[in-house]
Design a protein around this motif. Structure first.
Motif, PDB file in Angstrom:
ATOM      1  N   PRO A   8       0.839  -1.208   0.000  1.00 48.79           N
ATOM      2  CA  PRO A   8       0.000   0.000   0.000  1.00 48.79           C
ATOM      3  C   PRO A   8       0.870   1.253   0.000  1.00 48.79           C
ATOM      4  CG  PRO A   8      -0.708  -1.555   1.700  1.00 48.79           C
ATOM      5  CD  PRO A   8       0.616  -2.036   1.198  1.00 48.79           C
ATOM      6  N   THR A   9       0.791   2.034  -1.064  1.00 48.91           N
ATOM      7  CA  THR A   9       1.726   3.147  -1.258  1.00 48.91           C
ATOM      8  C   THR A   9       0.985   4.412  -1.647  1.00 48.91           C
ATOM      9  OG1 THR A   9       3.484   1.637  -1.953  1.00 48.91           O
ATOM     10  CG2 THR A   9       3.733   3.942  -2.576  1.00 48.91           C
ATOM     11  N   THR A  10       1.350   5.514  -1.019  1.00 53.36           N
ATOM     12  CA  THR A  10       0.798   6.812  -1.374  1.00 53.36           C
ATOM     13  C   THR A  10       1.939   7.792  -1.619  1.00 53.36           C
ATOM     14  OG1 THR A  10       0.623   7.416   0.970  1.00 53.36           O
ATOM     15  CG2 THR A  10      -1.343   6.506  -0.078  1.00 53.36           C
ATOM     16  N   VAL A  11       1.670   8.765  -2.472  1.00 53.73           N
ATOM     17  CA  VAL A  11       2.639   9.817  -2.770  1.00 53.73           C
ATOM     18  C   VAL A  11       2.158  11.104  -2.116  1.00 53.73           C
ATOM     19  CG1 VAL A  11       3.603  11.266  -4.610  1.00 53.73           C
ATOM     20  CG2 VAL A  11       3.422   8.790  -4.925  1.00 53.73           C
ATOM     21  N   THR A  12       3.059  11.783  -1.458  1.00 57.00           N
ATOM     22  CA  THR A  12       2.734  13.044  -0.806  1.00 57.00           C
ATOM     23  C   THR A  12       3.550  14.177  -1.413  1.00 57.00           C
ATOM     24  OG1 THR A  12       2.772  14.256   1.300  1.00 57.00           O
ATOM     25  CG2 THR A  12       4.473  12.596   0.990  1.00 57.00           C
ATOM     26  N   GLU A  13       2.982  15.375  -1.390  1.00 61.10           N
ATOM     27  CA  GLU A  13       3.728  16.556  -1.840  1.00 61.10           C
ATOM     28  C   GLU A  13       4.507  17.183  -0.693  1.00 61.10           C
ATOM     29  OE1 GLU A  13       1.167  19.284  -3.864  1.00 61.10           O
ATOM     30  OE2 GLU A  13       0.729  17.893  -5.506  1.00 61.10           O
ATOM     31  N   ASN A  14       4.346  16.640   0.511  1.00 57.97           N
ATOM     32  CA  ASN A  14       5.046  17.196   1.672  1.00 57.97           C
ATOM     33  C   ASN A  14       5.670  16.059   2.471  1.00 57.97           C
ATOM     34  OD1 ASN A  14       5.995  18.685   3.824  1.00 57.97           O
ATOM     35  ND2 ASN A  14       4.061  19.722   4.244  1.00 57.97           N
ATOM     36  N   ILE A  15       6.743  15.498   1.937  1.00 57.37           N
ATOM     37  CA  ILE A  15       7.367  14.325   2.546  1.00 57.37           C
ATOM     38  C   ILE A  15       8.013  14.655   3.894  1.00 57.37           C
ATOM     39  CG2 ILE A  15       9.582  14.589   1.340  1.00 57.37           C
ATOM     40  CD1 ILE A  15       7.748  11.277   2.237  1.00 57.37           C
ATOM     41  N   ARG A  16       8.479  15.881   4.064  1.00 53.49           N
ATOM     42  CA  ARG A  16       9.108  16.226   5.349  1.00 53.49           C
ATOM     43  C   ARG A  16       8.084  16.148   6.488  1.00 53.49           C
ATOM     44  NH1 ARG A  16      13.010  21.417   4.974  1.00 53.49           N
ATOM     45  NH2 ARG A  16      14.071  20.395   6.684  1.00 53.49           N
ATOM     46  N   TYR A  17       6.874  16.566   6.216  1.00 54.81           N
ATOM     47  CA  TYR A  17       5.808  16.464   7.213  1.00 54.81           C
ATOM     48  C   TYR A  17       5.576  15.014   7.590  1.00 54.81           C
ATOM     49  CZ  TYR A  17       0.930  16.434   8.895  1.00 54.81           C
ATOM     50  OH  TYR A  17      -0.216  16.224   9.623  1.00 54.81           O
ATOM     51  N   GLU A  18       5.528  14.128   6.600  1.00 56.56           N
ATOM     52  CA  GLU A  18       5.300  12.706   6.871  1.00 56.56           C
ATOM     53  C   GLU A  18       6.477  12.079   7.619  1.00 56.56           C
ATOM     54  OE1 GLU A  18       2.475  11.401   6.494  1.00 56.56           O
ATOM     55  OE2 GLU A  18       1.506  12.866   5.187  1.00 56.56           O
ATOM     56  N   LEU A  19       7.702  12.464   7.251  1.00 53.20           N
ATOM     57  CA  LEU A  19       8.879  11.943   7.940  1.00 53.20           C
ATOM     58  C   LEU A  19       8.871  12.343   9.418  1.00 53.20           C
ATOM     59  CD1 LEU A  19      11.573  12.633   5.191  1.00 53.20           C
ATOM     60  CD2 LEU A  19      10.942  10.371   6.053  1.00 53.20           C
ATOM     61  N   TRP A  20       8.455  13.560   9.689  1.00 57.32           N
ATOM     62  CA  TRP A  20       8.406  14.004  11.077  1.00 57.32           C
ATOM     63  C   TRP A  20       7.300  13.306  11.856  1.00 57.32           C
ATOM     64  CZ3 TRP A  20      11.278  16.282  14.601  1.00 57.32           C
ATOM     65  CH2 TRP A  20      12.435  16.958  14.179  1.00 57.32           C
ATOM     66  N   ARG A  21       6.165  13.064  11.221  1.00 56.87           N
ATOM     67  CA  ARG A  21       5.104  12.311  11.900  1.00 56.87           C
ATOM     68  C   ARG A  21       5.584  10.909  12.262  1.00 56.87           C
ATOM     69  NH1 ARG A  21      -0.620  13.468  11.444  1.00 56.87           N
ATOM     70  NH2 ARG A  21      -1.034  11.369  10.648  1.00 56.87           N
ATOM     71  N   LYS A  22       6.360  10.298  11.365  1.00 56.11           N
ATOM     72  CA  LYS A  22       6.917   8.971  11.676  1.00 56.11           C
ATOM     73  C   LYS A  22       7.920   9.074  12.829  1.00 56.11           C
ATOM     74  CE  LYS A  22       8.273   4.597  10.975  1.00 56.11           C
ATOM     75  NZ  LYS A  22       9.064   4.169   9.819  1.00 56.11           N
ATOM     76  N   LEU A  23       8.713  10.156  12.837  1.00 59.27           N
ATOM     77  CA  LEU A  23       9.693  10.316  13.922  1.00 59.27           C
ATOM     78  C   LEU A  23       8.991  10.487  15.263  1.00 59.27           C
ATOM     79  CD1 LEU A  23      12.709  10.493  14.623  1.00 59.27           C
ATOM     80  CD2 LEU A  23      12.545  12.978  14.345  1.00 59.27           C
ATOM     81  N   VAL A  24       7.806  11.078  15.269  1.00 61.29           N
ATOM     82  CA  VAL A  24       7.039  11.204  16.505  1.00 61.29           C
ATOM     83  C   VAL A  24       6.812   9.820  17.118  1.00 61.29           C
ATOM     84  CG1 VAL A  24       4.793  11.825  17.476  1.00 61.29           C
ATOM     85  CG2 VAL A  24       5.935  13.390  15.902  1.00 61.29           C
ATOM     86  N   ILE A  25       6.422   8.875  16.280  1.00 59.56           N
ATOM     87  CA  ILE A  25       6.214   7.503  16.773  1.00 59.56           C
ATOM     88  C   ILE A  25       7.545   6.861  17.146  1.00 59.56           C
ATOM     89  CG2 ILE A  25       5.616   5.161  16.037  1.00 59.56           C
ATOM     90  CD1 ILE A  25       3.190   6.272  14.668  1.00 59.56           C
ATOM     91  N   ASN A  26       8.533   6.985  16.270  1.00 56.79           N
ATOM     92  CA  ASN A  26       9.823   6.330  16.531  1.00 56.79           C
ATOM     93  C   ASN A  26      10.447   6.813  17.827  1.00 56.79           C
ATOM     94  OD1 ASN A  26      10.190   4.424  14.522  1.00 56.79           O
ATOM     95  ND2 ASN A  26      11.006   5.890  13.059  1.00 56.79           N
ATOM     96  N   ASN A  27      10.426   8.126  18.062  1.00 56.45           N
ATOM     97  CA  ASN A  27      11.040   8.620  19.293  1.00 56.45           C
ATOM     98  C   ASN A  27      10.179   8.269  20.499  1.00 56.45           C
ATOM     99  OD1 ASN A  27      13.239  10.100  20.568  1.00 56.45           O
ATOM    100  ND2 ASN A  27      11.682  11.618  21.107  1.00 56.45           N
ATOM    101  N   GLY A  28       8.883   8.102  20.286  1.00 55.43           N
ATOM    102  CA  GLY A  28       8.013   7.740  21.398  1.00 55.43           C
ATOM    103  C   GLY A  28       8.253   6.336  21.918  1.00 55.43           C
ATOM    104  N   VAL A  29       8.480   5.377  21.007  1.00 55.15           N
ATOM    105  CA  VAL A  29       8.538   3.985  21.455  1.00 55.15           C
ATOM    106  C   VAL A  29       9.886   3.289  21.274  1.00 55.15           C
ATOM    107  CG1 VAL A  29       6.055   3.591  21.211  1.00 55.15           C
ATOM    108  CG2 VAL A  29       7.570   3.142  19.261  1.00 55.15           C
TER     109      VAL A  29
END
Length: 315
Positions: A186-207
């Motif tokens: 399942p793959t989506t393309v975003t025009e704002n990849i930095r926003y998505e990378l930071w949202r992932k970092l929120v989870i990564n740094n949390g757990v």
């Protein structure tokens, strides 16, 4: 759709799973690996256990010196990097001349927000695609064999952002989106990849760091009466840190990400697996990324600081 030629640099839990799915769909995939894992891949092929489904593929596999000798970057439609973020700088140095000799786009599928700048230093921003693997856990169980679980989505986009006009990456991203989805990724393309990378970092740094410290899986952490508060606190500090990159995540992003990881499978994080196997931790690219940016902003990050310090003392 015509078969794509894809180089997967790093055939561990994440790279191995996506490589197997792409090969299953008829795409030509070459793997890089090292040590016993590489020898097993060359001798017996790649075996992926994905939630009870077993995928087996005899894919070409080589180390980086052999890659440099036997291949040209333009042999590939895409170079994907699924290495630990701790290896990005060294591998970019190792492959600098090889990558610079071609024009193949480079997609990062790694943890953290600092990989794409390192890649861009070598190949230029115009060839960089940011990406993240979402809701997937995976690791090498033994040489040549990988276990993976989760929905295993990918979000990708031109880094640091898609140019409004004539960005050649736009057409490629459409092709990749179709090809990956047809391959069952399942793959989506975003025009704002930095926003998505930071949202992932929120989870990564949390757990990730806290799981390595406590040896608890993600569900145990998020549902624990004390540790759940620490997870939320580390996530909140990551949201604050995003301001240093001009991303400006919100309280809604924080709550969305906490809900997502709280309802996800009870998985061992990659950092916990690395801790158990005595491997280096991705601390600098996860907790370190947050702490550096909080320092730039002049704000404290006591949860992240404490967990990071405790883990470093154990190494």
């Amino acid at each position: 759709m015509a078969a794509l030629k894809i180089l997967m640099i790093g055939a561990g839990g994440i790279g191995g799973y996506y490589a197997a799915k792409l090969a299953e769909a008829g795409h030509q995939v070459v793997l890089t690996a090292r040590g016993n894992h590489l020898q097993a891949l060359k001798a017996d092929g790649l075996t992926v256990d994905y939630e009870g489904q077993v995928l087996r593929h005899g894919l070409p596999a080589c180390d980086h010196q052999t890659l440099i000798r036997d291949y040209h970057p333009n042999d590939f439609d895409l170079v994907a990097i699924a290495l630990k973020s701790t290896a990005t700088g060294a591998v970019m140095t190792e492959l600098c001349d090889w990558l610079s000799a071609g024009s193949a786009p480079v997609l990062s599928l790694q943890n953290g927000v600092d990989n794409e700048p390192l890649i861009a230093e070598v190949v230029g921003e115009a060839r960089v695609l940011g990406g993240l693997a979402v809701r997937i856990g995976g690791h090498i169980t033994e040489p040549g064999k990988v276990f993976a679980e989760g929905v295993a989505q990918i979000v990708m986009g031109a880094w640091p952002a898609q140019q409004p006009k004539d960005d050649p990456r736009a057409d490629l991203l459409k092709v990749l989106e179709v090809a990956f989805n047809e391959a069952g990724i399942p793959t989506t393309v975003t025009e704002n990849i930095r926003y998505e990378l930071w949202r992932k970092l929120v989870i990564n740094n949390g757990v990730n760091p806290l799981s390595a410290l406590t040896h608890l899986d993600t569900r145990s952490l998020t549902h624990h009466p004390e540790f759940g508060k620490v997870v939320y606190g580390m996530m909140a500090e990551t949201v604050k840190a995003s301001e240093a990159d001009g991303v400006n995540l919100t309280r809604q992003d924080l709550d969305d990400m906490f809900e997502l990881i709280s309802n996800f499978n009870a998985i061992k994080t990659s950092m916990l697996v690395d801790k158990e196997k005595g491997r280096p931790l991705e601390l600098d690219s996860i907790a370190g990324a947050v702490l550096r940016r909080c320092a730039q902003l002049g704000v404290d990050a006591p949860y992240t600081f404490t967990v990071n310090a405790l883990l470093r003392q154990q190494q």
